[in-house]
Design a protein around this motif. Structure first.
Motif, PDB file in Angstrom:
ATOM      1  N   LEU A  45      59.933 -35.762   0.080  1.00  0.00           N
ATOM      2  CA  LEU A  45      58.736 -36.397  -0.489  1.00  0.00           C
ATOM      3  C   LEU A  45      59.099 -37.157  -1.770  1.00  0.00           C
ATOM      4  CD1 LEU A  45      55.621 -34.011  -0.446  1.00  0.00           C
ATOM      5  CD2 LEU A  45      55.739 -36.376   0.363  1.00  0.00           C
ATOM      6  N   LEU A  46      59.895 -36.519  -2.621  1.00  0.00           N
ATOM      7  CA  LEU A  46      60.281 -37.142  -3.890  1.00  0.00           C
ATOM      8  C   LEU A  46      61.107 -38.406  -3.653  1.00  0.00           C
ATOM      9  CD1 LEU A  46      61.110 -34.088  -6.223  1.00  0.00           C
ATOM     10  CD2 LEU A  46      58.928 -35.254  -5.860  1.00  0.00           C
ATOM     11  N   ASP A  47      61.926 -38.390  -2.574  1.00  0.00           N
ATOM     12  CA  ASP A  47      62.732 -39.582  -2.252  1.00  0.00           C
ATOM     13  C   ASP A  47      61.849 -40.812  -2.045  1.00  0.00           C
ATOM     14  OD1 ASP A  47      65.086 -38.201  -2.329  1.00  0.00           O
ATOM     15  OD2 ASP A  47      65.246 -37.908  -0.147  1.00  0.00           O
ATOM     16  N   GLN A  48      60.656 -40.581  -1.492  1.00  0.00           N
ATOM     17  CA  GLN A  48      59.786 -41.720  -1.174  1.00  0.00           C
ATOM     18  C   GLN A  48      58.785 -42.039  -2.280  1.00  0.00           C
ATOM     19  OE1 GLN A  48      57.972 -41.094   2.843  1.00  0.00           O
ATOM     20  NE2 GLN A  48      59.240 -39.252   2.777  1.00  0.00           N
ATOM     21  N   THR A  49      58.740 -41.181  -3.308  1.00  0.00           N
ATOM     22  CA  THR A  49      57.707 -41.319  -4.339  1.00  0.00           C
ATOM     23  C   THR A  49      58.002 -42.473  -5.298  1.00  0.00           C
ATOM     24  OG1 THR A  49      57.166 -38.975  -4.220  1.00  0.00           O
ATOM     25  CG2 THR A  49      56.557 -40.115  -6.253  1.00  0.00           C
ATOM     26  N   ARG A  50      57.028 -43.368  -5.427  1.00  0.00           N
ATOM     27  CA  ARG A  50      57.143 -44.489  -6.373  1.00  0.00           C
ATOM     28  C   ARG A  50      56.160 -44.340  -7.519  1.00  0.00           C
ATOM     29  NH1 ARG A  50      60.857 -44.228  -4.232  1.00  0.00           N
ATOM     30  NH2 ARG A  50      61.810 -45.479  -2.585  1.00  0.00           N
ATOM     31  N   GLN A  51      55.074 -43.629  -7.288  1.00  0.00           N
ATOM     32  CA  GLN A  51      54.115 -43.338  -8.348  1.00  0.00           C
ATOM     33  C   GLN A  51      53.416 -42.011  -8.089  1.00  0.00           C
ATOM     34  OE1 GLN A  51      51.770 -46.748  -8.840  1.00  0.00           O
ATOM     35  NE2 GLN A  51      52.591 -47.607  -6.964  1.00  0.00           N
ATOM     36  N   ILE A  52      52.699 -41.562  -9.118  1.00  0.00           N
ATOM     37  CA  ILE A  52      52.126 -40.221  -9.046  1.00  0.00           C
ATOM     38  C   ILE A  52      50.684 -40.220  -9.525  1.00  0.00           C
ATOM     39  CG2 ILE A  52      52.311 -37.892 -10.079  1.00  0.00           C
ATOM     40  CD1 ILE A  52      55.323 -38.173  -9.940  1.00  0.00           C
ATOM     41  N   VAL A 172      60.104 -34.113 -13.300  1.00  0.00           N
ATOM     42  CA  VAL A 172      60.455 -35.374 -13.965  1.00  0.00           C
ATOM     43  C   VAL A 172      61.970 -35.601 -13.846  1.00  0.00           C
ATOM     44  CG1 VAL A 172      60.616 -36.529 -16.224  1.00  0.00           C
ATOM     45  CG2 VAL A 172      58.494 -35.371 -15.560  1.00  0.00           C
ATOM     46  N   LEU A 173      62.750 -34.544 -14.052  1.00  0.00           N
ATOM     47  CA  LEU A 173      64.208 -34.704 -13.983  1.00  0.00           C
ATOM     48  C   LEU A 173      64.651 -35.024 -12.550  1.00  0.00           C
ATOM     49  CD1 LEU A 173      65.275 -31.882 -16.462  1.00  0.00           C
ATOM     50  CD2 LEU A 173      65.187 -34.357 -16.872  1.00  0.00           C
ATOM     51  N   ALA A 174      63.991 -34.399 -11.581  1.00  0.00           N
ATOM     52  CA  ALA A 174      64.316 -34.701 -10.180  1.00  0.00           C
ATOM     53  C   ALA A 174      64.001 -36.163  -9.874  1.00  0.00           C
ATOM     54  CB  ALA A 174      63.531 -33.772  -9.247  1.00  0.00           C
ATOM     55  N   MET A 175      62.904 -36.664 -10.402  1.00  0.00           N
ATOM     56  CA  MET A 175      62.551 -38.067 -10.190  1.00  0.00           C
ATOM     57  C   MET A 175      63.484 -38.991 -10.967  1.00  0.00           C
ATOM     58  SD  MET A 175      60.331 -38.409  -7.896  1.00  0.00           S
ATOM     59  CE  MET A 175      60.219 -40.200  -8.025  1.00  0.00           C
ATOM     60  N   ALA A 176      63.930 -38.537 -12.142  1.00  0.00           N
ATOM     61  CA  ALA A 176      64.839 -39.361 -12.959  1.00  0.00           C
ATOM     62  C   ALA A 176      66.108 -39.679 -12.168  1.00  0.00           C
ATOM     63  CB  ALA A 176      65.171 -38.642 -14.264  1.00  0.00           C
ATOM     64  N   LYS A 177      66.597 -38.680 -11.436  1.00  0.00           N
ATOM     65  CA  LYS A 177      67.780 -38.893 -10.595  1.00  0.00           C
ATOM     66  C   LYS A 177      67.538 -40.033  -9.615  1.00  0.00           C
ATOM     67  CE  LYS A 177      70.513 -34.844  -9.635  1.00  0.00           C
ATOM     68  NZ  LYS A 177      70.626 -33.670  -8.748  1.00  0.00           N
ATOM     69  N   ARG A 178      66.352 -40.019  -9.048  1.00  0.00           N
ATOM     70  CA  ARG A 178      65.998 -41.049  -8.068  1.00  0.00           C
ATOM     71  C   ARG A 178      65.797 -42.412  -8.712  1.00  0.00           C
ATOM     72  NH1 ARG A 178      64.952 -36.143  -6.449  1.00  0.00           N
ATOM     73  NH2 ARG A 178      65.044 -35.667  -4.237  1.00  0.00           N
TER      74      ARG A 178
END
Ligand code: F6R
Length: 363
Positions: A45-52, A172-178
């Motif tokens: 899910l996070l891989d595809q996330t562009r906004q929240i 946030v850190l998981a998304m930062a990686k992406r």
């Protein structure tokens, strides 16, 4: 069992270093984020996330407001709204939006209804940050990121809030990686999370000084909490704690809004509480506080060793060893303790404030 503590709320405030460490357990290790711990479905899910879009109520909503600053810092657009308003609005959902709820109990009626209503709005999926594994919101969300605060008995939420912020930091850190951050870029942030329990212990050591400070509030009917940046939602949380357990009317304002109205309220009877971290907005906040002093407002400040305060009169407590990414979490603790001690002095029912229920399962 309250152990040596007079109230559950105080016990839960003091449990924070432990439950924060518990919430980090198995999720970071030696400066690395252990993303595997999130599970395959969450990572996809996070891989595809562009906004929240973040939806929550009360204290959990404040956690969402802090997280917005963090997500935007790494380039992720983020909207935050209270569930009872969100439900009745026609939200436009951009492609690639993740629906995130934050809830201690997992049973809050408006938050649950918002989740149900979101199902056919075109979101990528839903993630809940929650403290109760067997709750309705965990069951009905696609994926969950659990806080490990343990049972929270005090109606005023304390350890649930700080562990929510920790879970959101991990997200946030998981998304930062992406977003292209390397492991090296993230190492410092992860170390800051790792040292959070120790920093909270230091603040808890200020308990007696905060109790002293609280004495100035016993005859007050109003209080103003100011903050800027992520410390504005922390001011909101401080004001909510004070009003719900001490019944003192407390309002939070972004410090820059002061002269657009609330300054009219300030006189020698108005206590103004403010977190003064050493951050890029410091000078702006200090000049806002100068305006409060010029109207004889009484200042109560929580600040950082590195900050030089040049104001003519104030009470302050100094925090040390603060890191920018986790500072909002650390600065929450003295505000919780302040509300607690004020309530104690006023003799209100700290753990069971009038008119409130722990879990709001009706709209
Ligand atoms: C305030 C407080 C409430 C809850 C709110 C949401 O101290 O506890 O504002 O935060 O009712 O509850 P949850 O997080 O269970 O959805």
């Amino acid at each position: 069992d309250k152990g040596p503590y007079q109230h559950y709320m105080l016990k839960e405030i003091f449990e924070q270093p432990g439950v924060v460490a518990e919430t980090l357990e198995g999720r970071i290790y030696k400066g690395r984020l252990l993303e595997e711990s999130f599970g395959y479905e969450t990572r996809e899910l996070l891989d595809q996330t562009r906004q929240i879009h973040i939806i929550a109520c009360g204290t959990s909503y404040h956690a969402g407001l802090v997280a917005r600053y963090w997500f935007e810092d790494i380039g992720i657009p983020c909207m935050v709204e209270v569930a009872s308003e969100y439900r009745y609005r026609h939200t436009v959902v951009p492609e690639g939006t993740l629906f995130v709820t934050i809830t201690q109990s997992g049973e809050t009626a408006d938050t649950l209804a918002a989740l149900r209503g979101a199902k056919d709005k075109g979101y990528l999926g839903s993630l809940v940050v929650c403290n109760v594994p067997e709750s309705s919101l965990v069951r009905e969300s696609d994926v969950a990121l659990m806080t490990r605060a343990g049972t929270e008995i005090g109606v005023a939420s304390t350890k649930a809030f700080t562990t929510q912020l920790v879970a959101l930091r991990l997200l946030v850190l998981a998304m930062a990686k992406r977003m292209g951050y390397t492991e090296d870029d993230l190492r410092g942030y992860i170390e800051e999370l790792h040292s959070l329990p120790r920093q909270m212990e230091v603040v808890l050591g200020l308990n007696e000084s905060i109790e002293q400070m609280a004495r100035s509030f016993s005859d007050k009917e109003h209080a103003l909490f100011l903050g800027r940046g992520p410390f504005y939602p922390i001011a909101m949380e401080g004001a909510l704690k004070l009003k719900e357990i001490s019944y003192i009317h407390a309002e939070a304002y972004p410090a820059g809004e002061l002269k657009h109205g609330p300054l009219a309220l300030v006189d020698e009877k108005m206590p103004v509480i403010c977190a003064l971290p050493n951050d890029p907005l410091l000078d702006k906040v200090l000049s806002n506080l100068q305006e409060v002093r010029a109207r004889d407002g009484e200042l109560f400040l929580f600040s950082d060793q590195e900050v030089k305060i040049e104001l003519d009169k104030y009470q302050s407590l100094t925090l040390s060893d603060i890191h920018p990414s986790t500072a909002p979490i650390v600065y929450t603790v003295p505000l919780q303790l302040l509300a607690y001690h004020v309530a104690l002095i006023k003799g209100t029912d700290v753990d069971q404030p009038r008119n409130l229920a722990k879990s709001v399962t009706v709209e």
